[in-house]
Motif scaffolding. Structure first.
Motif, PDB file in Angstrom:
ATOM      1  N   SER A  49      65.228  -5.751  54.604  1.00  0.00           N
ATOM      2  CA  SER A  49      64.493  -5.153  53.480  1.00  0.00           C
ATOM      3  C   SER A  49      63.195  -4.478  53.904  1.00  0.00           C
ATOM      4  N   TYR A 226      63.436  -4.342  48.577  1.00  0.00           N
ATOM      5  CA  TYR A 226      64.859  -4.086  48.784  1.00  0.00           C
ATOM      6  C   TYR A 226      65.002  -2.755  49.498  1.00  0.00           C
ATOM      7  N   MET A 231      60.548  -3.541  44.500  1.00  0.00           N
ATOM      8  CA  MET A 231      61.287  -3.658  43.261  1.00  0.00           C
ATOM      9  C   MET A 231      60.456  -4.308  42.159  1.00  0.00           C
ATOM     10  N   TYR A 247      67.383  -7.438  40.831  1.00  0.00           N
ATOM     11  CA  TYR A 247      67.429  -7.926  42.212  1.00  0.00           C
ATOM     12  C   TYR A 247      66.656  -9.234  42.346  1.00  0.00           C
ATOM     13  N   LEU A 269      74.730 -11.028  43.674  1.00  0.00           N
ATOM     14  CA  LEU A 269      74.776  -9.781  44.432  1.00  0.00           C
ATOM     15  C   LEU A 269      76.180  -9.558  44.989  1.00  0.00           C
ATOM     16  N   PHE A 285      68.870   0.184  44.810  1.00  0.00           N
ATOM     17  CA  PHE A 285      69.583  -1.048  44.460  1.00  0.00           C
ATOM     18  C   PHE A 285      70.818  -0.785  43.594  1.00  0.00           C
ATOM     19  N   ARG A 288      74.534  -2.157  43.999  1.00  0.00           N
ATOM     20  CA  ARG A 288      74.812  -3.592  43.851  1.00  0.00           C
ATOM     21  C   ARG A 288      74.295  -4.137  42.515  1.00  0.00           C
ATOM     22  N   CYS A 289      73.767  -3.253  41.700  1.00  0.00           N
ATOM     23  CA  CYS A 289      73.139  -3.695  40.447  1.00  0.00           C
ATOM     24  C   CYS A 289      74.175  -3.789  39.328  1.00  0.00           C
TER      25      CYS A 289
END
Length: 325
Positions: A49, A226, A231, A247, A269, A285, A288-289
């Motif tokens: 990250s 991230y 974030m 996240y 996730l 993100f 994967r959100c």
């Protein structure tokens, strides 16, 4: 996000690219935050990250690609090594691996003495007395000064690493995963030591960790990263009790709970962290959100205040209602 009063450390638009902007790795991308005098800020996120890269940028162990780093009101972003030297006393690092960071060929008195010698802080009897004081400050004995690093346990070696950082009387400590390489049985001891030293010496810290329990215990505020971007930023209590970004919520849900009656950890996730060589467009993100919409692919969300001292980078105004429904 900023702190009240003049911050000890202020970062604005900080970026770090390894290689060319078009084909290189974007390790840190347009990150801004500040750390107040005596405050502990936690940097949290998955591996990759950008947490450790930021830590090295703050101390100018790496040169930033873009952005500014102000320490004690002075822009240190482009200072050369000679100009940085006087500042090295006031900003130090505690590394993740306590054994790799200590020279195995030197005795502890030599390791601690190097920092004193480099800045001309103590000589002769005063030097020996300062080394003994540093060892006692971190819970070791003055008699340990004549031993080599391999003669100590992992927890003791990390205490020596902390003593080395404190030798030059810094105002800011950057602690990069300071307990992740230690046995669980000694992690709490080292964390308690850092807490005690913070209170006793009035230290400011940037604590880098993937462990949200550690960050909540140690930090005043938390910054969630991230893929090189911020974030969410807020107080430790607010971020842990009332996460506003999907996240952050996923990280909290996945964290193991020591309470046997607490809900079991969940993996919210999906998939793996994208490559920093080719990050997703828009919100990094979004792939994967669970709440991503079409606009997330084209809009880079700004870090915006949602409550006092709490900011989130998400374009969905209804994200809080969706996460709690």
């Amino acid at each position: 996000m900023t702190v009240q009063g003049d911050p000890l450390l202020s970062v604005n638009g900080l970026s770090k690219w390894f290689g060319s902007p078009s084909q290189g790795v974007r390790a840190v991308n347009d990150v801004s935050f500040s750390v107040g005098d005596g405050e502990v800020l936690g940097l949290v996120g998955e591996s990759g990250s950008g947490k450790s890269t930021i830590g090295r940028l703050l101390l100018r162990l790496l040169d930033p690609t873009n952005g500014t780093i102000r320490f004690e009101g002075k822009d240190i972003s482009a200072l050369n090594e000679r100009a940085l030297r006087p500042l090295r006393r006031r900003m130090q690092m505690v590394f993740q691996d306590p054994y790799a960071s200590l020279n195995p060929r030197l005795r502890i008195r030599q390791i601690l003495g190097e920092a004193l010698d480099a800045h001309g802080l103590a000589r002769g009897k005063a030097r020996a007395a300062r080394i003994a004081e540093l060892l006692e400050l971190v819970g070791l004995s003055a008699d340990h000064a004549d031993r080599y690093p391999h003669e100590f346990s992992g927890g003791q070696r990390q205490r020596i690493g902390i003593a080395r950082a404190l030798a030059v009387e810094p105002r800011l400590i950057v602690a990069d995963e300071p307990v992740s390489a230690l046995d669980v049985s000694v992690q709490a001891q080292v964390l308690n030591l850092l807490q005690d030293l913070r209170r006793k010496l009035g230290l400011s810290m940037v604590l880098i960790s993937h462990d949200l329990d550690v960050v909540e215990l140690m930090c005043d505020r938390i910054a969630v990263l991230y893929l090189g971007r911020l974030m969410e930023v807020g107080t430790a209590e607010e971020v842990n009790r009332n996460p506003r970004h999907p996240y952050t919520r996923a990280l909290l849900a996945a964290a193991p709970k020591p309470d046997p009656d607490a809900p079991k950890a969940q993996r919210l996730l999906k998939g793996d962290l994208p490559s920093p060589k080719s990050p997703p467009s828009g919100c990094v993100f979004r792939t994967r959100c669970p709440l991503a919409i079409e606009a997330c692919a084209t809009t880079v969300p700004a870090l915006e205040t949602v409550a006092e001292g709490h900011a989130v980078a998400c374009i969905r105004s209804d994200v809080q209602e969706l996460m709690t429904s």
